[in-house]
Design a protein around this motif. Sequence first.
Motif, PDB file in Angstrom:
ATOM      1  N   ARG A  28      44.133  -9.939  -8.116  1.00 26.76           N
ATOM      2  CA  ARG A  28      43.321  -9.334  -7.058  1.00 26.76           C
ATOM      3  C   ARG A  28      43.789  -7.913  -6.799  1.00 26.76           C
ATOM      4  O   ARG A  28      43.001  -6.966  -6.743  1.00 26.76           O
ATOM      5  N   TRP A 454      30.424 -22.488   4.217  1.00 31.28           N
ATOM      6  CA  TRP A 454      30.641 -21.525   5.293  1.00 31.28           C
ATOM      7  C   TRP A 454      32.007 -21.728   5.940  1.00 31.28           C
ATOM      8  O   TRP A 454      32.731 -20.771   6.204  1.00 31.28           O
ATOM      9  N   THR A 456      34.735 -23.011   4.790  1.00 32.81           N
ATOM     10  CA  THR A 456      35.973 -22.998   3.997  1.00 32.81           C
ATOM     11  C   THR A 456      36.912 -21.894   4.485  1.00 32.81           C
ATOM     12  O   THR A 456      38.119 -22.040   4.421  1.00 32.81           O
ATOM     13  N   VAL A 457      36.335 -20.778   4.976  1.00 37.46           N
ATOM     14  CA  VAL A 457      37.199 -19.712   5.514  1.00 37.46           C
ATOM     15  C   VAL A 457      36.675 -19.154   6.838  1.00 37.46           C
ATOM     16  O   VAL A 457      37.062 -18.068   7.253  1.00 37.46           O
ATOM     17  N   ARG A 458      35.785 -19.904   7.497  1.00 35.13           N
ATOM     18  CA  ARG A 458      35.243 -19.410   8.767  1.00 35.13           C
ATOM     19  C   ARG A 458      35.141 -20.563   9.754  1.00 35.13           C
ATOM     20  O   ARG A 458      35.033 -21.721   9.331  1.00 35.13           O
ATOM     21  N   VAL A 459      35.136 -20.237  11.042  1.00 38.71           N
ATOM     22  CA  VAL A 459      34.891 -21.284  12.038  1.00 38.71           C
ATOM     23  C   VAL A 459      33.406 -21.654  11.978  1.00 38.71           C
ATOM     24  O   VAL A 459      32.587 -20.859  11.502  1.00 38.71           O
ATOM     25  N   LEU A 461      29.499 -22.286  12.697  1.00 38.23           N
ATOM     26  CA  LEU A 461      28.476 -21.540  13.435  1.00 38.23           C
ATOM     27  C   LEU A 461      27.938 -22.424  14.542  1.00 38.23           C
ATOM     28  O   LEU A 461      27.666 -23.611  14.321  1.00 38.23           O
TER      29      LEU A 461
ATOM     30  N   GLY B 198      34.315 -15.359   0.444  1.00 33.02           N
ATOM     31  CA  GLY B 198      35.531 -15.619   1.220  1.00 33.02           C
ATOM     32  C   GLY B 198      36.604 -14.573   0.945  1.00 33.02           C
ATOM     33  O   GLY B 198      37.281 -14.105   1.864  1.00 33.02           O
ATOM     34  N   VAL B 201      35.550 -11.273   2.719  1.00 32.76           N
ATOM     35  CA  VAL B 201      35.729 -11.226   4.189  1.00 32.76           C
ATOM     36  C   VAL B 201      37.215 -11.260   4.534  1.00 32.76           C
ATOM     37  O   VAL B 201      37.657 -10.640   5.506  1.00 32.76           O
ATOM     38  N   GLU B 202      37.995 -11.922   3.718  1.00 32.00           N
ATOM     39  CA  GLU B 202      39.449 -11.949   3.939  1.00 32.00           C
ATOM     40  C   GLU B 202      40.004 -10.513   3.867  1.00 32.00           C
ATOM     41  O   GLU B 202      40.747 -10.075   4.754  1.00 32.00           O
ATOM     42  N   MET B 225      29.106 -12.156  12.530  1.00 30.93           N
ATOM     43  CA  MET B 225      29.191 -13.609  12.391  1.00 30.93           C
ATOM     44  C   MET B 225      30.236 -13.953  11.322  1.00 30.93           C
ATOM     45  O   MET B 225      31.042 -14.861  11.484  1.00 30.93           O
ATOM     46  N   ASN B 226      30.195 -13.183  10.232  1.00 38.45           N
ATOM     47  CA  ASN B 226      31.084 -13.406   9.101  1.00 38.45           C
ATOM     48  C   ASN B 226      32.512 -12.951   9.426  1.00 38.45           C
ATOM     49  O   ASN B 226      33.472 -13.712   9.261  1.00 38.45           O
ATOM     50  N   LEU B 228      33.982 -12.095  12.425  1.00 40.22           N
ATOM     51  CA  LEU B 228      34.619 -12.784  13.551  1.00 40.22           C
ATOM     52  C   LEU B 228      34.858 -14.248  13.215  1.00 40.22           C
ATOM     53  O   LEU B 228      35.845 -14.842  13.633  1.00 40.22           O
ATOM     54  N   GLY B 229      33.944 -14.827  12.425  1.00 36.36           N
ATOM     55  CA  GLY B 229      34.089 -16.231  12.009  1.00 36.36           C
ATOM     56  C   GLY B 229      35.350 -16.416  11.183  1.00 36.36           C
ATOM     57  O   GLY B 229      36.067 -17.405  11.342  1.00 36.36           O
ATOM     58  N   HIS B 230      35.626 -15.455  10.308  1.00 35.61           N
ATOM     59  CA  HIS B 230      36.837 -15.573   9.490  1.00 35.61           C
ATOM     60  C   HIS B 230      38.090 -15.273  10.315  1.00 35.61           C
ATOM     61  O   HIS B 230      39.099 -15.968  10.192  1.00 35.61           O
ATOM     62  N   ALA B 232      38.570 -15.748  13.444  1.00 37.05           N
ATOM     63  CA  ALA B 232      38.860 -16.887  14.315  1.00 37.05           C
ATOM     64  C   ALA B 232      39.435 -18.057  13.505  1.00 37.05           C
ATOM     65  O   ALA B 232      40.326 -18.778  13.958  1.00 37.05           O
ATOM     66  N   TRP B 233      38.922 -18.229  12.310  1.00 37.64           N
ATOM     67  CA  TRP B 233      39.421 -19.297  11.425  1.00 37.64           C
ATOM     68  C   TRP B 233      40.892 -19.059  11.088  1.00 37.64           C
ATOM     69  O   TRP B 233      41.720 -19.959  11.133  1.00 37.64           O
ATOM     70  N   ARG B 236      43.081 -19.802  13.993  1.00 38.76           N
ATOM     71  CA  ARG B 236      43.247 -21.246  14.100  1.00 38.76           C
ATOM     72  C   ARG B 236      44.301 -21.737  13.090  1.00 38.76           C
ATOM     73  O   ARG B 236      45.186 -22.505  13.429  1.00 38.76           O
TER      74      ARG B 236
END
Lengths: 476, 264
Positions: A28, A454, A456-459, A461, B198, B201-202, B225-226, B228-230, B232-233, B236
């Motif tokens: 990467r 969705w 797998t790497v996100r909270v 929806l 993924g 966004v990471e 959405m993408n 902030l979703g990541h 927050a994940w 966690r």
Amino acid sequence: MNAQPIHFKPSEGFRGRAKAVVDNPFLRQSFRGAMDFLMTKRAAQFPDAEELDSLRTLGEHIRQYNLGKLPDLLVQLEENLARNGIHVHWAETPDEANAIILGICQKHSAKLMVKGKSMVSEEIELNHAAEAAGIGALESDMGEYIVQLAGEKPSHIIMPAIHKTKEEIATLFHEKVPGVDYTDNVDALIQIGRRVLRQKFLEADIGLSGVNFAVAETGTLCLVENEGNGRMCTTAPPVHVAITGIEKIVEKLEHVPPLLSLLTRSATGQNISTYFNMISGPRKPHEKDGPQEVHLVLLDNGRSQAYADDQLRKTLQCIRCGACMNHCPVYTRIGGHAYGTTYPGPIGKIISPHMLGLEATATMATASSLCGACGEVCPVRIPIPELLMRLREESFSAPHENPAMRGQGAGYKPWVTAIWRGWAAVYRSPSLYRLATWLGSRFAWLMPSNQGPWTTVRVPLKPAPKRLRDMLKERG
Amino acid sequence: MSEQAKTGQRPADVYFFATCVVDQFFPGAGLDAITLLERAGIRVHFPEEQTCCGQPAYTSGFPDEARKVAAQQLTLFPNDWPVIVPSGSCAGMMKHHYPTLFANDPARKAQAEALSARIHEFTDFLVNVLGWQPEDKGGECTVVLHTSCSARREMGVHLTGRKLLGDLAHVTVAQQDHESECCGFGGTFSIKQPEISGAMVEDKVKSLKATGAERVVSADCGCLMNILGHAAWKDRQEGRAQPSLPGEHIASFLLRRTEERSGK
């Protein structure tokens, strides 16, 4: 349409190959660094946005003008090449192209073919065919030489060994080149390669090269390169065989300079390449050097399918600079090999379906966020995102009569189409939309915590408890 | 600055096309954008019959389905008022793709072209039509701005969000590396190629966080959405109770900064 049989489906296993790279922090970082370097070099070549803009427009017009006259230009090219003493061969498929080249080799009882960099020769897998016929095929471009030693394929159309570190190359040379001690000094490695290749240029019976621009009005083959190996391949051996796709043609010599400038500046960030060869025929009686025979193989391999459709034809504007891959966030994450196609990156995604059929490439076009970085840097303004959407449509629509592409409908799944029809039924109807979104907001707590890919790497929806329209009503 | 802004021709009325993502997932952002426009002295009309611009189907290779949904939106804006869209991506769909989508439908083609000419992305409208100058009433704060690829490359409005934030006296705008790179959302791309999306966004969240900014703002809720979703994940995963990268739509941020006694 092209009837080349499908040996391999790049679509299959794509996600797995991509994941393997994405999960490798070393790779990467290495791709990121390499692409950053190339992007910076290109940007330095175009400090003036207006100049870039007008040059891109010129490049686009030149390519479109020439593609518009493609059938006539091919006839003109053939006539003028013949006049210059260059033999012209036509190949519809990779197998035909290989048969032509190997036929020339056999006629001259060739044992060794030394090759300049040619993506079209990769496209037809010439090395494999030559080996099967007992003819040695040696890559002489340093990157290609490395990749060949490693038993791999190029991972980038301009920098074939971009995926390799100097330490890997050092080990490779030490293991594969007789009498070479380990050194990771880049200059020393290059000298080792040059020493090996220098001898081979003298031994080779056939020199093979690609073509960057074939000029119809003069019957000239233009070749852009940096290492001088292209000039060696096209002059040292007694026979020179060039191979290119039918789209690489321009009518006039004056079309070459703007395209050349766009090519080198976009590709490697060079003002001009170290070498620019213009080949206009075999050695003449009074000349002391140069090949005694020159051949050109013109390959179709699905290009005429792209040509036949006004929108898809834009694919053929490509001058193979590779800027689209250097700027692609997907290519940067997964590198070239994950694609599984000869041409990786954005250009690979739009050209490969014509070469291999959508049966083999049905899902390739989905590997894009349509961010538009490729289209933004393309020196000839190929609308790559637009073409990707078109390919998605060709792939996922139900098979129909007279398709524009071989394998149309290969990605068709009735249930997926049904989902989109259902979606459209709800979203085209304000009352159904209101109902669906009302239910969504009231029953948001029912949304599962596992939402497949969705989450797998996100909270997960979750719709908001009140929609905007509810908030507006409450506000009055 | 546009002609309209130079000559002081401010429209008295505008339509607001919220987008389905704002309506369902970021309604506060929609409300804040409307409030900002109203405070600038404009009457904002919200056609109740609006749903979605049709982009999800369009970019997924289902133009027929997109066309059906888009056709519904064509009928919603009868008066010759600007249509404000708080998303570069959906604005891009309506401005640049509607005319293509209806190119072979003579009845709707003209309608699509007329609508296209009236579409304004929210920040572009504030800056280039209204010439809106925010008066910063908040405390010192550092933010980082994420601009969507559509806003940048399709709409060409990547400078307006930056200008609005730059005009806030007590706000510092941090600069992230690889600013112009996609966050990896791409609609159904995030579902079809989750590994690549993924990874994107990471990297995006890492570079946003590396700036040390207190929050991220964006004019596109799809990206938010993408991102902030990541973020927050990740919080966690790493057991953080407080969000390490809070974020919001630029309209919400601007509204709060320009209100009396506001915090950050």
